[in-house]
Write an enzyme that holds these catalytic residues in place. Structure first.
Site, PDB file in Angstrom:
ATOM      1  N   THR A 189      56.063 -24.503  61.324  1.00 52.17           N
ATOM      2  CA  THR A 189      55.803 -25.766  62.013  1.00 52.17           C
ATOM      3  C   THR A 189      56.627 -26.912  61.420  1.00 52.17           C
ATOM      4  O   THR A 189      57.178 -26.807  60.323  1.00 52.17           O
ATOM      5  CB  THR A 189      54.318 -26.140  61.907  1.00 52.17           C
ATOM      6  OG1 THR A 189      54.007 -26.354  60.515  1.00 52.17           O
ATOM      7  CG2 THR A 189      53.421 -25.045  62.461  1.00 52.17           C
ATOM      8  N   ARG A 195      71.675 -41.200  91.280  1.00 49.20           N
ATOM      9  CA  ARG A 195      70.461 -41.862  91.750  1.00 49.20           C
ATOM     10  C   ARG A 195      70.662 -43.375  91.766  1.00 49.20           C
ATOM     11  O   ARG A 195      71.140 -43.958  90.780  1.00 49.20           O
ATOM     12  CB  ARG A 195      69.297 -41.489  90.827  1.00 49.20           C
ATOM     13  CG  ARG A 195      67.999 -42.243  91.082  1.00 49.20           C
ATOM     14  CD  ARG A 195      67.365 -41.860  92.384  1.00 49.20           C
ATOM     15  NE  ARG A 195      66.010 -42.387  92.494  1.00 49.20           N
ATOM     16  CZ  ARG A 195      65.305 -42.410  93.612  1.00 49.20           C
ATOM     17  NH1 ARG A 195      65.809 -41.904  94.724  1.00 49.20           N
ATOM     18  NH2 ARG A 195      64.080 -42.910  93.617  1.00 49.20           N
ATOM     19  N   ALA A 205      54.854  -8.553  62.508  1.00 47.13           N
ATOM     20  CA  ALA A 205      53.450  -8.978  62.467  1.00 47.13           C
ATOM     21  C   ALA A 205      53.060  -9.455  61.071  1.00 47.13           C
ATOM     22  O   ALA A 205      52.814  -8.649  60.162  1.00 47.13           O
ATOM     23  CB  ALA A 205      52.535  -7.827  62.905  1.00 47.13           C
ATOM     24  N   GLU A 210      57.751 -19.920  63.886  1.00 50.18           N
ATOM     25  CA  GLU A 210      58.707 -19.724  62.788  1.00 50.18           C
ATOM     26  C   GLU A 210      58.692 -20.885  61.798  1.00 50.18           C
ATOM     27  O   GLU A 210      59.715 -21.233  61.216  1.00 50.18           O
ATOM     28  CB  GLU A 210      60.133 -19.523  63.335  1.00 50.18           C
ATOM     29  CG  GLU A 210      60.264 -18.458  64.389  1.00 50.18           C
ATOM     30  CD  GLU A 210      59.872 -17.073  63.921  1.00 50.18           C
ATOM     31  OE1 GLU A 210      59.653 -16.902  62.721  1.00 50.18           O
ATOM     32  OE2 GLU A 210      59.761 -16.173  64.769  1.00 50.18           O
ATOM     33  N   PRO A 213      44.686 -14.820  62.177  1.00 49.86           N
ATOM     34  CA  PRO A 213      43.860 -15.954  62.613  1.00 49.86           C
ATOM     35  C   PRO A 213      43.664 -17.016  61.534  1.00 49.86           C
ATOM     36  O   PRO A 213      43.568 -18.211  61.844  1.00 49.86           O
ATOM     37  CB  PRO A 213      42.537 -15.293  63.008  1.00 49.86           C
ATOM     38  CG  PRO A 213      42.926 -13.931  63.453  1.00 49.86           C
ATOM     39  CD  PRO A 213      44.052 -13.531  62.543  1.00 49.86           C
ATOM     40  N   GLU A 230      55.480 -29.497  60.153  1.00 53.99           N
ATOM     41  CA  GLU A 230      54.836 -29.919  58.904  1.00 53.99           C
ATOM     42  C   GLU A 230      55.246 -29.035  57.728  1.00 53.99           C
ATOM     43  O   GLU A 230      55.452 -29.528  56.607  1.00 53.99           O
ATOM     44  CB  GLU A 230      53.317 -29.914  59.088  1.00 53.99           C
ATOM     45  CG  GLU A 230      52.786 -30.972  60.049  1.00 53.99           C
ATOM     46  CD  GLU A 230      53.100 -30.683  61.510  1.00 53.99           C
ATOM     47  OE1 GLU A 230      53.163 -31.642  62.300  1.00 53.99           O
ATOM     48  OE2 GLU A 230      53.259 -29.484  61.860  1.00 53.99           O
ATOM     49  N   GLY A 250      65.386 -16.990  61.509  1.00 58.04           N
ATOM     50  CA  GLY A 250      65.004 -17.733  62.698  1.00 58.04           C
ATOM     51  C   GLY A 250      65.162 -19.225  62.557  1.00 58.04           C
ATOM     52  O   GLY A 250      65.237 -19.942  63.559  1.00 58.04           O
TER      53      GLY A 250
END
Length: 389
Positions: A365, A268, A127, A363, A131, A367, A242
């Site tokens: 972004t 197909r 954790a 983990e 926010p 950016e 990660g």
């Protein structure tokens, strides 16, 4: 320059692939049905049974040191195994692992938290996100104030993976605001029984992270993980792993999806011939292969850099960015190749489409990875073509 795998690595990869194909992939239809009913794709008992079965094949604690009963595979070999896990969307992981920073616990903490986690008796979560502190981990505000032999935690964490299921959490909190993130953050081992709460956050994908609340949660000083003030360093160590594991899984998914596209393009028929004979379909398939192989080598270089004991942050950022974005492009093309059927829930493509979108966010972004890569070059911390310099 020898880019081949060793015989041992090939054997481990092939055994993992066979196990996933034989024991895990057959669960896919039921997993899809459960998820679409709002249920967990795989039950804790099913996961435990599969992990126990894999253990008999030697797949237990693939990254766990041998002194803790693990296989202690090299980072490159771990990447190969995670790629095989990524070939299925069943939420399966090999057992016997624990958060990498838990191995820094004291002997007493290891007995209470690490060993039970390795054995599957306890579930942990990590954790740090809040926010107002996502990509910018230095902006966390949760406070931990010393009160005698305890620390009192107050604040909120959000988008915490396994926060709903976990019975303890590794929590990063501010213990000295004046020191800033370099010396003012501390990691704590916090049992759910100490009073934190978790509410599920429903997403467009199969994962259900949690919003966690801490109101005057008292944590004994003995539950400090590492040293007071080194929480940010531990957090970055946790996150760093990660950044080559996630794209390793993305490679597995990309391989499976591309295989589906090739098969469908050969079967197909439109306008009197297989759609694979149309140039635009060929272009999409070729671009998928290009994305897959570029991502594969970025990930393997990152894992190899970790294996060499070098600072792998730059390579890991490239791997995370390259793997996540490549997977997103591939799943989009594969859906396009399948046309309307790809958009339906009769095929798992839409399921992968939703999951792949998350890989570009959690983990770190896209950016944030680009920011790290560019800053390394602009500040001269990395030379262009540094691996061959």
């Amino acid at each position: 320059m020898d880019l081949s795998l060793t015989d041992e690595q090939k054997d481990i990869r092939d055994t993992a692939r066979a196990f996933i194909a034989r024991e895990v992939m057959p669960l896919e239809p039921e997993v899809l049905q459960r998820e679409r009913r709002g249920e967990k794709g795989i039950t804790p008992q099913e996961l435990s049974d599969l992990q126990a079965q894999a253990r008999r094949f030697g797949f237990w604690g693939i990254g766990t040191p041998t002194e803790h009963g693990g296989a202690n595979l090299s980072p490159v070999t771990q990447s190969l195994v995670w790629t095989e896990v990524g070939r299925t969307f069943v939420p399966f992981v090999f057992g016997g692992d624990a958060d990498n920073i838990l191995f820094r616990a004291t002997p007493e903490q290891q007995q209470e938290y690490l060993t039970p986690t390795i054995e599957g008796e306890r579930i942990s979560c990590f954790a740090i996100t809040e926010p107002e502190a996502g990509s910018d981990a230095t902006a966390i505000r949760m406070r931990a104030v010393r009160d005698g032999d305890d620390w009192v935690l107050n604040g909120e964490k959000t988008f915490i993976t396994k926060g709903v299921e976990a019975d303890f959490s590794i929590v990063i909190a501010v213990t000295d605001p004046e020191q800033g993130f370099r010396g003012g953050f501390t990691a704590f081992l916090v049992d759910r029984a100490m009073g934190w709460t978790a509410d599920p956050i429903h997403t467009m994908g199969p994962s259900t992270p949690a919003s966690m609340g801490f109101v005057d949660v008292r944590v004994p000083h003995r539950n400090v993980l590492g040293e007071v003030g080194e929480g940010f360093r531990l957090a970055m160590e946790w996150i760093g792993r990660g950044r080559y594991v996630i794209p390793s899984q993305a490679i597995g998914a990309t391989e499976r999806l591309l295989g589906m596209a090739v098969q469908y393009a050969n079967e197909r028929r439109t306008f009197g011939k297989a759609i694979g004979e149309h140039q635009m379909i060929q272009t999409m398939i070729a671009d998928c292969e290009l994305d897959l192989e570029q991502a594969r080598w970025l990930v393997l270089v990152a894992a190899w850099t970790v294996e060499q004991g070098r600072d792998a942050r730059h390579e890991s950022a490239l791997a995370k960015l390259g793997g996540a974005t490549a997977a997103g492009r591939v799943v989009d093309r594969v859906m396009q190749i399948h046309g309307g059927m790809g958009y339906t829930r009769e095929l798992p493509i839409e399921r992968w489409y939703r999951e792949a979108r998350l890989w570009r966010i959690f983990e770190g972004t896209d950016e944030i990875q680009r920011r790290a890569i560019a800053r390394d070059l602009l500040a001269g911390r990395r030379r262009i073509g540094g691996h061959l310099a």
